[in-house]
Write a protein that holds these residues in place. Sequence first.
Motif, PDB file in Angstrom:
ATOM      1  N   VAL A   1      -4.907   1.737   0.776  1.00 44.95           N
ATOM      2  CA  VAL A   1      -4.717   2.761  -0.250  1.00 44.95           C
ATOM      3  C   VAL A   1      -5.880   3.754  -0.210  1.00 44.95           C
ATOM      4  O   VAL A   1      -5.675   4.971  -0.226  1.00 44.95           O
ATOM      5  CB  VAL A   1      -4.571   2.124  -1.655  1.00 44.95           C
ATOM      6  CG1 VAL A   1      -4.652   3.175  -2.753  1.00 44.95           C
ATOM      7  CG2 VAL A   1      -3.250   1.362  -1.750  1.00 44.95           C
TER       8      VAL A   1
ATOM      9  N   ALA B   1       0.827  -1.207   0.000  1.00 43.24           N
ATOM     10  CA  ALA B   1       0.000   0.000   0.000  1.00 43.24           C
ATOM     11  C   ALA B   1       0.864   1.261   0.000  1.00 43.24           C
ATOM     12  O   ALA B   1       0.634   2.187  -0.789  1.00 43.24           O
ATOM     13  CB  ALA B   1      -0.956  -0.001   1.187  1.00 43.24           C
TER      14      ALA B   1
ATOM     15  N   SER C   1       2.479   6.735  -6.719  1.00 40.21           N
ATOM     16  CA  SER C   1       1.403   7.523  -7.337  1.00 40.21           C
ATOM     17  C   SER C   1       1.682   9.016  -7.180  1.00 40.21           C
ATOM     18  O   SER C   1       1.415   9.805  -8.096  1.00 40.21           O
ATOM     19  CB  SER C   1       0.028   7.160  -6.760  1.00 40.21           C
ATOM     20  OG  SER C   1      -0.141   7.660  -5.462  1.00 40.21           O
TER      21      SER C   1
ATOM     22  N   LEU D   1       1.086   4.143  -2.972  1.00 38.15           N
ATOM     23  CA  LEU D   1       0.804   5.545  -2.657  1.00 38.15           C
ATOM     24  C   LEU D   1       2.004   6.439  -2.954  1.00 38.15           C
ATOM     25  O   LEU D   1       1.857   7.519  -3.532  1.00 38.15           O
ATOM     26  CB  LEU D   1       0.395   5.686  -1.190  1.00 38.15           C
ATOM     27  CG  LEU D   1      -0.960   5.080  -0.841  1.00 38.15           C
ATOM     28  CD1 LEU D   1      -1.109   4.932   0.665  1.00 38.15           C
ATOM     29  CD2 LEU D   1      -2.091   5.913  -1.431  1.00 38.15           C
TER      30      LEU D   1
ATOM     31  N   THR E   1      -5.012   7.701   0.257  1.00 36.50           N
ATOM     32  CA  THR E   1      -4.743   8.285  -1.053  1.00 36.50           C
ATOM     33  C   THR E   1      -5.154   9.749  -1.152  1.00 36.50           C
ATOM     34  O   THR E   1      -6.038  10.209  -0.432  1.00 36.50           O
ATOM     35  CB  THR E   1      -5.438   7.469  -2.164  1.00 36.50           C
ATOM     36  OG1 THR E   1      -5.005   7.971  -3.423  1.00 36.50           O
ATOM     37  CG2 THR E   1      -6.948   7.561  -2.058  1.00 36.50           C
TER      38      THR E   1
END
Length: 153
Positions: free
Chosen positions: A136, A99, A106, A103, A140
Motif C-alpha cells: 500500500v 493491498a 481508497s 488502494l 498509494t
Amino acid sequence: MKKVLIAIDYNPVSEKVAEAGYDLAKKLGAQVCLIHVVADISYYSAQYPTFMGYDGYGMTTDLSVASEMRKYTEEFLESAASHLNDPTVSTHLAEGDTANAILSYSEEWNADLIVMGTHSHSTLEKLFLGTVASKVLEKTKVPVHMVPINKEQ
C-alpha cells in the motif's frame, strides 16, 4: 482531511488499529470507513486435475460458501463499527488482493488518509513475501498512518 479509511482484518490487534484510526479521524473531524478484504472467493472454487495423488481440487465449491463468507465478513464489519459507538462509521467489504483492494477503494471513496496496522513479521517473511502495508505504501496516492502492532500485544 475529511475521510479516513481504516483497514482491519480478523486478527484481534485490529481492535487497536480501529480505535487508533478512529481517534485520529475524530481529532481531524473526518468521516470514518472500516474496510475488510476477503481473498478472491473464486480461488476457493478452482478446478484442478488430480496431481501428486491429491484429487481434492476436483470438487466444485458450493456458491453458498461465498455467500456465507460475505455474510460473516459483513457481521464482523458491523460489529467492529458498533464497537466504535458511532453510527456515522461506515463499512466496506472488498474482495481480491488485499493491498490492491484497499488502494482501489481508497480512490473510489476519495479517502484522504489510510490507517493500517503493521503486523509483526520476521525479516525473512518481509523479504520474500512483502507485506500488505508495504505494498500500500509503495502505490498509494494518499498518506498512510501506520499503527505499530507487536506480536506480544
